[in-house]
Design a protein around this motif. Structure first.
Motif, PDB file in Angstrom:
ATOM      1  N   GLU A 213      40.803  68.727  40.668  1.00  0.00           N
ATOM      2  CA  GLU A 213      40.626  70.176  40.715  1.00  0.00           C
ATOM      3  C   GLU A 213      39.514  70.684  39.792  1.00  0.00           C
ATOM      4  OE1 GLU A 213      45.282  71.385  41.773  1.00  0.00           O
ATOM      5  OE2 GLU A 213      44.455  71.817  39.779  1.00  0.00           O
ATOM      6  N   ALA A 215      36.213  70.475  39.724  1.00  0.00           N
ATOM      7  CA  ALA A 215      35.074  71.129  40.374  1.00  0.00           C
ATOM      8  C   ALA A 215      35.485  72.488  40.936  1.00  0.00           C
ATOM      9  CB  ALA A 215      34.525  70.233  41.483  1.00  0.00           C
ATOM     10  N   GLY A 216      36.676  72.548  41.525  1.00  0.00           N
ATOM     11  CA  GLY A 216      37.153  73.815  42.088  1.00  0.00           C
ATOM     12  C   GLY A 216      37.398  74.858  41.016  1.00  0.00           C
ATOM     13  N   ALA A 218      35.857  75.001  38.107  1.00  0.00           N
ATOM     14  CA  ALA A 218      34.541  75.426  37.627  1.00  0.00           C
ATOM     15  C   ALA A 218      33.907  76.424  38.592  1.00  0.00           C
ATOM     16  CB  ALA A 218      33.637  74.202  37.456  1.00  0.00           C
ATOM     17  N   ARG A 219      34.076  76.174  39.886  1.00  0.00           N
ATOM     18  CA  ARG A 219      33.536  77.096  40.891  1.00  0.00           C
ATOM     19  C   ARG A 219      34.238  78.448  40.809  1.00  0.00           C
ATOM     20  NH1 ARG A 219      35.178  74.615  45.013  1.00  0.00           N
ATOM     21  NH2 ARG A 219      33.702  72.886  44.710  1.00  0.00           N
ATOM     22  N   TRP A 220      35.563  78.418  40.609  1.00  0.00           N
ATOM     23  CA  TRP A 220      36.324  79.672  40.497  1.00  0.00           C
ATOM     24  C   TRP A 220      35.877  80.467  39.274  1.00  0.00           C
ATOM     25  CZ3 TRP A 220      39.600  81.555  36.712  1.00  0.00           C
ATOM     26  CH2 TRP A 220      40.386  82.651  37.063  1.00  0.00           C
ATOM     27  N   TYR A 222      33.045  80.536  37.976  1.00  0.00           N
ATOM     28  CA  TYR A 222      31.695  81.050  38.186  1.00  0.00           C
ATOM     29  C   TYR A 222      31.675  82.201  39.197  1.00  0.00           C
ATOM     30  CZ  TYR A 222      26.703  81.119  39.323  1.00  0.00           C
ATOM     31  OH  TYR A 222      25.395  81.517  39.530  1.00  0.00           O
ATOM     32  N   THR A 223      32.584  82.155  40.190  1.00  0.00           N
ATOM     33  CA  THR A 223      32.511  83.120  41.285  1.00  0.00           C
ATOM     34  C   THR A 223      33.533  84.255  41.189  1.00  0.00           C
ATOM     35  OG1 THR A 223      33.987  81.740  42.648  1.00  0.00           O
ATOM     36  CG2 THR A 223      31.611  81.383  42.869  1.00  0.00           C
ATOM     37  N   TYR A 224      34.634  84.058  40.470  1.00  0.00           N
ATOM     38  CA  TYR A 224      35.667  85.093  40.432  1.00  0.00           C
ATOM     39  C   TYR A 224      35.187  86.284  39.605  1.00  0.00           C
ATOM     40  CZ  TYR A 224      40.345  87.099  40.509  1.00  0.00           C
ATOM     41  OH  TYR A 224      41.420  87.920  40.711  1.00  0.00           O
TER      42      TYR A 224
END
Length: 340
Positions: A213, A215-216, A218-220, A222-224
């Protein structure tokens, strides 16, 4: 007069203990579902890991710093030989509970968890060759029937969530059964249990959480849009999960076994009602009936266990049997909901 006052004080203490237990338990469940659904933080391993970390720190502070509970000493070799296997099963149980909560409504997940008494009896019978009298088996019929009715009529059914919840029941039962042999000789309360198991669970889960999890997450991040408030909610859920262990210790010592059993099943009903009021997941009449039958069956099962234990403790001759008929292992520890 004094006896009456003592009785009233005991009743008030029991009611308050039950209410604060319900409050912490329902709040943790609702917050976890909110994290998965509303915050779009769909990472159950990471959420479980945060809970383990908060509980590890909280238990250390409670026992070592505040000294609210005396530490139960465990030999170093027993920590790896006894505590670690229990922590592994315990970790699986928590993770599966959060996985199921991500995919299915709280009402469905809580109803499935009520299947635990049945899986405990069946596992003891199949694997450990323990035998139970007919009243125990009969008391499981409404539980199994209610679960089947609820599953068939669930409008938000998800196979992954359903399987995670069912395997979680098996993990809970396995932990209960293993505790009888692995923790023999140790009288753990909920706080000492957390003190020893939470660090092991963190160690077990940290690497899989990062690999699966990371990578997910880290993406959250950055985008949330509102990361800081969301992180506060996630950490708060972990802190409240630790507080739940204190509330469990308080309620166990303030109520009788029968009251604890009934209160535990009513707590599920409260969680179902509150979750429906917040998330508005569709519930059909037959689905609600299945949930009600399951909870009534769990209450009946607890009542039958209590009757059998009372009869076993009563003095007098007992009829000899070719095969030993035994009482199922108590689920008091599992009514703690394993929410760390």
């Amino acid at each position: 007069m004094e006896d009456g006052k003592m009785g009233n004080a005991t009743t008030i203490r029991a009611v308050l203990a039950i209410l604060q237990w319900w409050g912490f338990n329902v709040t943790v469940i609702i917050m976890n579902k909110w994290i998965f659904q509303k915050l779009e933080f769909q990472f159950p391993l990471t959420v479980s890991c945060v809970h383990f970390i908060c509980s590890s720190i909280g238990a250390y502070i409670a026992i070592k710093v505040l000294k609210t509970k005396p530490l139960i000493e465990v030999a170093p070799e027993d920590r790896w030989r006894r505590i670690f296997p229990m922590s592994f099963v315990f970790c699986i149980n928590i993770v599966l509970g959060n996985v199921s909560l991500r995919y299915i409504p709280v009402s469905f997940m809580q109803t499935i968890k009520s299947f635990t008494p049945a899986t405990t009896v069946i596992l003891q019978w199949l694997v450990w060759r323990k035998y139970f009298e007919w009243r125990i088996w009969a008391s499981l019929v409404p539980i199994v029937g209610g679960i089947m009715l609820t599953s068939i009529t669930e409008l938000s059914f998800n196979m992954l969530g359903f399987c995670a919840a069912m395997v979680g029941c098996l993990a809970t039962s396995t932990k209960t059964i293993l505790a009888e042999s692995l923790l023999h000789g140790y009288k753990f309360d909920s706080i000492n249990t957390v003190y020893y198991m939470a660090p092991f669970a963190t160690m077990i889960l940290a690497a899989p959480a990062m690999v699966l999890e990371g990578a997910g997450v880290a993406r959250w991040l950055y985008t949330y849009d509102a990361v800081a408030p969301a992180l506060v909610i996630i950490v708060t859920s972990g802190l409240l999960a630790f507080c739940l262990n204190f509330s469990i210790f308080y309620v166990i010592h303030s109520t009788t076994a029968v009251t604890f059993n009934v209160a535990g099943n009513l707590k599920v009903a409260v969680a179902v009602l509150v979750s429906w009021m917040i998330f508005r997941n569709p519930i059909s009449a037959m689905n609600a009936a299945g949930c009600a039958v399951t909870l009534a069956g769990c209450t009946f099962y607890g009542y039958v266990r209590h009757l059998i234990s009372q009869q076993a403790a009563a003095p007098g001759p007992h009829t000899p049997r070719g095969r030993m008929e035994m009482l199922p292992l108590t689920l008091a520890a599992d009514k703690q909901e394993d929410k760390i």
